[in-house]
Design an enzyme around this catalytic site. Structure first.
Site, PDB file in Angstrom:
ATOM      1  N   ASP A  16       0.823  -0.930  -0.040  1.00  0.00           N
ATOM      2  CA  ASP A  16       0.022  -0.152  -0.327  1.00  0.00           C
ATOM      3  C   ASP A  16       0.614   1.081   0.299  1.00  0.00           C
ATOM      4  OD1 ASP A  16      -2.226  -1.324   0.086  1.00  0.00           O
ATOM      5  OD2 ASP A  16      -2.345  -1.572   2.325  1.00  0.00           O
TER       6      ASP A  16
HETATM    7  N1  URA Z   1      -1.501  -5.754   3.649  1.00  0.00           N
HETATM    8  C1  URA Z   1      -1.148  -4.914   3.848  1.00  0.00           C
HETATM    9  O1  URA Z   1      -2.502  -4.741   4.576  1.00  0.00           O
HETATM   10  N2  URA Z   1      -1.236  -3.726   2.616  1.00  0.00           N
HETATM   11  C2  URA Z   1       0.056  -3.862   2.763  1.00  0.00           C
HETATM   12  O2  URA Z   1       0.202  -2.785   1.875  1.00  0.00           O
HETATM   13  C3  URA Z   1       1.004  -5.223   2.546  1.00  0.00           C
HETATM   14  C4  URA Z   1       0.379  -6.462   2.981  1.00  0.00           C
END
Ligand code: URA
Length: 243
Positions: A101
């Site tokens: 993310d």
């Molecule tokens: N899980 C998430 O919620 N976000 C990420 O960036 C990676 C794994």
């Protein structure tokens, strides 16, 4: 010489199975002739077209990046945000394997090898990814047990996970922990904890299988060593077991 469907998959056209469908459908030409024969052998010198467009035959490259915050993992962003690929200095057109993310930091793999990316993302044998995180609230032993066993997320049970709590701050009402998961579903870690109403306030991926960031600092990257690529492939195919 290599099988045509393998070359197509390596060029990032599609997965190997999908590439086989393209061949069957008569969409692939080798040196001007339509080839529908499965397993047709081609060499680097052959001209290969899919839907009359030449496939790119770049050198395959593999990188790890220490993704900082405020960086996105898609290669095009209409909001003009910094992309993960732009942080890696290389001539090839690389793309991230899976997603972290915008606000997640840590280990991100990038490549121009579509087949390798598919193997890492949809393995028969699932590679563990390790995350460090903070969450609001004090995680209970019962929730740990259920998260480790698997919970129903978007209609599908999560695969077994491992959780190690490293700190419980009762004043701040915050838990710091490590979780190892085998899948890479969208927002998976955040969703797993949100399932029990814990909001993740910091998320960092420290490991992808056996790979760690080592001495890299945020924004830095390095090429994977050939033995690392080989070992990742072996892990994804269940040929070696993780520690
Ligand atoms: N899980 C998430 O919620 N976000 C990420 O960036 C990676 C794994």
């Amino acid at each position: 010489m290599d099988r045509l469907q393998k070359i197509l998959a390596q060029a990032g056209i599609a997965s190997r199975r999908k590439s086989e469908e393209y061949i069957k459908e008569g969409r692939v030409k080798v040196n001007g002739e339509v080839v529908t024969e499965m397993g047709f052998q081609v060499s680097k010198k052959d001209e290969i077209l899919v839907d009359d467009k030449p496939i790119l035959k770049e050198n395959k490259v593999y990188y790890m990046l220490y993704k900082p915050k405020k960086v996105i993992c898609t290669n095009n962003d209409d909001k003009g945000r910094v992309t993960a690929s732009s942080l890696v200095e290389c001539e090839e057109r690389i793309f991230p394997i899976g997603r972290l993310d915008y606000d997640t930091t840590g280990l991100l793999l990038l490549t121009n090898d579509g087949e390798f990316a598919n193997e890492m993302a949809h393995p028969r044998y699932h590679i563990f990814k390790t995350y460090q995180l903070d969450l609001k609230g004090i995680l209970t032993p019962e929730h740990i047990r259920q998260l480790e066993k698997g919970i129903m997320l978007d209609g599908k049970k999560t695969l077994p996970a491992k959780i190690k709590v490293t700190n419980k701050d009762f004043e701040k009402k915050q838990t710091t922990l490590e979780i190892k998961i085998q899948e890479g579903r969208k927002h998976q870690v955040k969703k797993m904890f949100l399932y029990f109403d814990y909001k993740v306030t910091r998320l960092h991926r420290s490991q992808f299988g056996f790979l760690t960031l080592g001495s890299l600092t945020p924004g830095q990257s390095r090429r994977l060593k050939p033995f690392e690529v080989k070992k990742l492939r072996a892990l994804a195919n269940g040929e070696v077991l993780e520690d």
